[in-house]
Design a protein around this motif. Structure first.
Motif, PDB file in Angstrom:
ATOM      1  N   SER B  46       0.817  -1.218   0.000  1.00 17.87           N
ATOM      2  CA  SER B  46       0.000   0.000   0.000  1.00 17.87           C
ATOM      3  C   SER B  46       0.848   1.265   0.000  1.00 17.87           C
ATOM      4  O   SER B  46       0.325   2.369  -0.103  1.00 17.87           O
ATOM      5  CB  SER B  46      -0.902   0.005   1.235  1.00 17.87           C
ATOM      6  N   GLY B  47       2.175   1.115   0.173  1.00 18.63           N
ATOM      7  CA  GLY B  47       3.039   2.286   0.210  1.00 18.63           C
ATOM      8  C   GLY B  47       3.237   2.848   1.607  1.00 18.63           C
ATOM      9  O   GLY B  47       3.887   3.874   1.790  1.00 18.63           O
ATOM     10  N   GLU B  48       2.663   2.194   2.619  1.00 20.29           N
ATOM     11  CA  GLU B  48       2.842   2.615   4.012  1.00 20.29           C
ATOM     12  C   GLU B  48       4.326   2.559   4.394  1.00 20.29           C
ATOM     13  O   GLU B  48       4.805   3.365   5.192  1.00 20.29           O
ATOM     14  CB  GLU B  48       2.022   1.661   4.888  1.00 20.29           C
ATOM     15  N   VAL B  49       5.043   1.547   3.862  1.00 15.65           N
ATOM     16  CA  VAL B  49       6.506   1.513   3.987  1.00 15.65           C
ATOM     17  C   VAL B  49       7.088   1.373   2.575  1.00 15.65           C
ATOM     18  O   VAL B  49       6.407   0.906   1.657  1.00 15.65           O
ATOM     19  CB  VAL B  49       7.016   0.351   4.881  1.00 15.65           C
ATOM     20  N   ASP B  50       8.355   1.774   2.424  1.00 12.15           N
ATOM     21  CA  ASP B  50       8.996   1.705   1.102  1.00 12.15           C
ATOM     22  C   ASP B  50       9.608   0.342   0.833  1.00 12.15           C
ATOM     23  O   ASP B  50       9.833  -0.032  -0.320  1.00 12.15           O
ATOM     24  CB  ASP B  50      10.090   2.774   1.004  1.00 12.15           C
ATOM     25  N   ALA B  51       9.923  -0.389   1.911  1.00 11.62           N
ATOM     26  CA  ALA B  51      10.549  -1.700   1.747  1.00 11.62           C
ATOM     27  C   ALA B  51      10.161  -2.592   2.916  1.00 11.62           C
ATOM     28  O   ALA B  51       9.998  -2.111   4.047  1.00 11.62           O
ATOM     29  CB  ALA B  51      12.067  -1.550   1.698  1.00 11.62           C
ATOM     30  N   ALA B  52       9.988  -3.895   2.636  1.00 13.21           N
ATOM     31  CA  ALA B  52       9.707  -4.864   3.696  1.00 13.21           C
ATOM     32  C   ALA B  52      10.885  -5.822   3.798  1.00 13.21           C
ATOM     33  O   ALA B  52      11.367  -6.325   2.786  1.00 13.21           O
ATOM     34  CB  ALA B  52       8.431  -5.645   3.382  1.00 13.21           C
ATOM     35  N   VAL B  53      11.369  -6.040   5.023  1.00 12.01           N
ATOM     36  CA  VAL B  53      12.440  -7.008   5.259  1.00 12.01           C
ATOM     37  C   VAL B  53      11.782  -8.305   5.727  1.00 12.01           C
ATOM     38  O   VAL B  53      11.165  -8.341   6.791  1.00 12.01           O
ATOM     39  CB  VAL B  53      13.433  -6.489   6.325  1.00 12.01           C
ATOM     40  N   LEU B  54      11.897  -9.358   4.924  1.00  8.96           N
ATOM     41  CA  LEU B  54      11.136 -10.586   5.171  1.00  8.96           C
ATOM     42  C   LEU B  54      12.054 -11.792   5.345  1.00  8.96           C
ATOM     43  O   LEU B  54      12.889 -12.061   4.485  1.00  8.96           O
ATOM     44  CB  LEU B  54      10.222 -10.861   3.971  1.00  8.96           C
ATOM     45  N   PRO B  55      11.891 -12.562   6.438  1.00  9.51           N
ATOM     46  CA  PRO B  55      12.642 -13.810   6.551  1.00  9.51           C
ATOM     47  C   PRO B  55      12.108 -14.786   5.507  1.00  9.51           C
ATOM     48  O   PRO B  55      10.897 -14.926   5.350  1.00  9.51           O
ATOM     49  CB  PRO B  55      12.316 -14.301   7.969  1.00  9.51           C
ATOM     50  N   ILE B  56      13.004 -15.442   4.756  1.00 11.28           N
ATOM     51  CA  ILE B  56      12.519 -16.328   3.688  1.00 11.28           C
ATOM     52  C   ILE B  56      13.008 -17.755   3.828  1.00 11.28           C
ATOM     53  O   ILE B  56      12.346 -18.691   3.369  1.00 11.28           O
ATOM     54  CB  ILE B  56      12.842 -15.729   2.287  1.00 11.28           C
ATOM     55  N   GLU B  57      14.145 -17.946   4.506  1.00 17.52           N
ATOM     56  CA  GLU B  57      14.706 -19.294   4.550  1.00 17.52           C
ATOM     57  C   GLU B  57      15.729 -19.388   5.669  1.00 17.52           C
ATOM     58  O   GLU B  57      16.502 -18.468   5.878  1.00 17.52           O
ATOM     59  CB  GLU B  57      15.420 -19.561   3.211  1.00 17.52           C
ATOM     60  N   ASN B  58      15.719 -20.516   6.386  1.00 13.25           N
ATOM     61  CA  ASN B  58      16.747 -20.763   7.398  1.00 13.25           C
ATOM     62  C   ASN B  58      17.500 -22.032   7.042  1.00 13.25           C
ATOM     63  O   ASN B  58      16.918 -22.989   6.534  1.00 13.25           O
ATOM     64  CB  ASN B  58      16.099 -20.875   8.787  1.00 13.25           C
ATOM     65  N   SER B  59      18.812 -22.035   7.314  1.00 11.83           N
ATOM     66  CA  SER B  59      19.644 -23.165   6.886  1.00 11.83           C
ATOM     67  C   SER B  59      19.313 -24.457   7.624  1.00 11.83           C
ATOM     68  O   SER B  59      19.648 -25.530   7.157  1.00 11.83           O
ATOM     69  CB  SER B  59      21.125 -22.831   7.072  1.00 11.83           C
ATOM     70  N   LEU B  60      18.668 -24.389   8.769  1.00 13.63           N
ATOM     71  CA  LEU B  60      18.263 -25.612   9.474  1.00 13.63           C
ATOM     72  C   LEU B  60      16.781 -25.909   9.310  1.00 13.63           C
ATOM     73  O   LEU B  60      16.389 -27.055   9.138  1.00 13.63           O
ATOM     74  CB  LEU B  60      18.572 -25.488  10.978  1.00 13.63           C
ATOM     75  N   GLU B  61      15.944 -24.897   9.365  1.00  7.43           N
ATOM     76  CA  GLU B  61      14.507 -25.133   9.380  1.00  7.43           C
ATOM     77  C   GLU B  61      13.841 -24.989   8.014  1.00  7.43           C
ATOM     78  O   GLU B  61      12.672 -25.307   7.837  1.00  7.43           O
ATOM     79  CB  GLU B  61      13.812 -24.217  10.408  1.00  7.43           C
ATOM     80  N   GLY B  62      14.575 -24.489   7.023  1.00  8.95           N
ATOM     81  CA  GLY B  62      14.013 -24.430   5.677  1.00  8.95           C
ATOM     82  C   GLY B  62      13.201 -23.175   5.424  1.00  8.95           C
ATOM     83  O   GLY B  62      13.358 -22.169   6.111  1.00  8.95           O
TER      84      GLY B  62
END
Lengths: 277, 277
Positions: B46-62
Motif C-alpha cells: 500500500s506504500g505505508e513503507v517503502d521496503a519490507a524485510v522478510l525472513p525467507i529461509e533458514n539453513s536448518l529449518e528451511g
C-alpha cells in the motif's frame, strides 16, 4: 498392537490413528498419545509402541519439518502405510465473531486458514499453541478469544462453531504415514519414499532426476529440505510410483545411491488414493 | 525511507533491518515493526513503507512458508536484495538448567535447536510463541521457565544466558529478502528468484529443469510448496544465477513461462555471499 500418535485427543492425528485402528480388523489395538513428534518416533524406535502415526504433509501448508527431518536423519523407522485425512478447520469460541480479541491455534491450521484470518481478523492477535486441542482449551477459558481446529473440539470444550470449513481451499488434506521398526515387506506395495542429497554443483539435481527419467519412473512428489549443514545445501524427499521389489526401481535406486553421499529408503508401501474420506 | 520489519524488537528480523539501514548511507531511515508477515507485506503493497524485510529461509529449518506463499500468491512486490544473518540461539532464563519446567520459543528456533532440546529437555514442556521476544518476556515472568532466542534478549529482559550457540549446526543462517513495490531495475543484479508450477504428469519437473540445462543456467535453489489446490500439486521456487537482463536468462524464462500455467518473477537482485557476518 500398540499405536502411538501425536496427542492430545481431539486432533487430526487422533483421527488418523483411529483410521489405522479400523483398518486392522481382528487385532487388539491400544492407542497411546505422545506429546511431541520426536518422543513418538523414539517410542517406535525403542519398541514402546509397534507403530507411530506421523503427520508428514498438508496440502496447504506443505511438509511437516519435524517428521521429515526425524525420518531422514534421526531414526531407522520405515514407512509401511499412508493415511489421508480431509482437514476441515473451524472457528470455535464462547463468544461471537465481533468480540474476538485473540485467536489461538497450532501454526499449521493458522497457515491453512491464512486468507480467512487476513480477511476477517487482520487486527486480531494470533497466538501459537502446541496443538489445536490446547487452542480449544485456551478458548474455553478466555471468553474473548477463539480457536481454530476440528469440529470434534467444539463438543469436547463446550465451544460454539462460529464458522465452518474456513481453510483456504476445500481440498485441504493431511497425509500421515505409519512408521515401524524393521517391518516385514508389504506384498502390495506400489509407492516408495526416498531421501538423498546431490552435489552442490550446477545441474546436479537435474542429473539426478535424469536417472528417474532413464528408467521411466514416475516421481509423484519432490520436496527439498535443508541438509542442516550450510545455507544452500539441501536433501530431497522424493516419492515414486512402484515398489523397491520391482527390478526397474531396484536398479534405479542403486544408481541414485551411488551418485549421492546421503541416501535412505524411507519405506515402500501401498499408495492411498486421494478423496476416499 | 521507511523500512518495515517483523517485530517485536530484539528478534533477528530487527537485526536484518538494521543491516539494511547500515547499507543505505546518506539516507534517512525510519524502521517500523509489524506484528505479522502478511501485515508487513500489505504495508509494502500500500506504500505505508517503502521496503519490507522478510525472513525467507533458514539453513536448518528451511523455507518460511508465509513469506514464500505471500510473495507467490498474495502480492506484487519484487525482491530487490537479500540479507544473510548468522543466527546463534541461546537458552535464556531466570533459573538454572535443572529447574526449568517449560521452554518458550517461536517454532523456528525450536526446530533449529531440536537436538539440544531432545538431549537436555526431552521431558520439559515446549510452548510455541509468536516471536523470540515474546518467549523472553514469558521467561522473565515465569521463573521456572526458559526461552530460546538471540543474545540481545538477555539484557532486554534481565535473563541469564544458560547456554550459548545451541542451534543444531554452527552454520545456522537465516536469509532475509527486501521486497518493494515497483522497484527500479538493479544494475548489478546477478541472482533471480522465480516461482512456477508444472503439469501433474510423469517427468514434468524433469522436463522443466531440462530448459535450465539447455541454457546452461545454474539453479542455486529449488524448493517445492503446495500449489494450495489438491494434495500432490506443487509450485517450485527456484533461484538462478544471473539477471533477468541477460539475454540467455530472458530466453530461458520465456520458455519456462510458456510451459507453465503459473509463473512469476519474484525479483532480480545482487547475491549476498554466505559467511560475511
Amino acid at each position: 498392537m500398540k499405536i502411538g500418535y501425536l496427542g492430545p485427543d481431539g486432533t487430526f492425528s487422533q483421527l488418523a490413528a483411529s483410521k489405522l485402528e479400523k483398518s486392522l480388523s481382528n487385532v487388539d489395538v491400544e492407542k497411546v498419545a505422545y506429546a511431541s513428534i520426536p518422543s513418538l518416533i523414539a517410542a517406535a524406535g525403542s519398541g514402546e509402541v509397534d507403530a507411530a502415526v506421523l503427520p508428514i504433509e498438508n496440502s496447504l501448508e506443505g511438509g511437516v519439518n519435524t517428521t521429515l527431518d526425524c525420518l531422514a536423519f534421526e531414526c531407522d523407522l520405515s514407512i509401511t502405510k499412508e493415511i489421508l485425512i480431509k482437514v476441515r478447520q473451524n472457528l470455535l469460541s464462547k463468544t461471537d465473531m465481533k468480540n474476538i480479541k485473540k485467536i489461538y491455534s497450532h501454526p499449521q491450521p493458522i497457515g491453512q486458514c491464512s486468507r480467512f484470518l487476513a480477511k476477517n481478523f487482520s487486527n486480531v492477535e494470533i497466538v501459537y499453541t502446541n496443538s489445536t486441542a490446547q487452542a480449544a482449551a485456551f478458548a474455553a477459558k478466555d471468553t474473548s478469544s477463539a480457536a481454530l481446529g476440528g469440529e470434534s473440539l467444539a463438543d469436547k470444550y463446550s465451544l460454539n462453531i462460529l464458522a465452518q470449513g474456513i481453510e483456504d481451499n476445500p481440498g485441504n488434506t493431511t497425509r500421515f504415514v505409519v512408521a515401524k521398526k524393521n517391518p516385514p515387506p508389504i506384498a502390495e506395495a506400489d509407492k516408495t519414499s526416498i531421501v538423498f542429497n546431490v552435489d552442490n554443483k550446477p545441474g546436479a539435481l537435474f542429473k539426478m532426476l535424469s536417472i528417474f527419467d532413464i528408467f521411466g519412473i514416475n516421481m509423484v512428489k519432490i520436496e527439498s529440505r535443508p541438509a542442516k549443514t550450510v545455507l544452500g545445501e539441501y536433501v530431497f524427499f522424493v516419492d515414486i510410483n512402484g515398489s523397491t521389489k520391482d527390478e526397474n526401481i531396484e536398479r534405479d535406486l542403486e544408481i541414485v545411491k551411488y551418485k549421492s553421499t546421503f541416501f535412505k529408503i524411507l519405506g515402500t508401501y501401498k499408495e492411498e488414493k486421494n478423496g476416499r474420506d
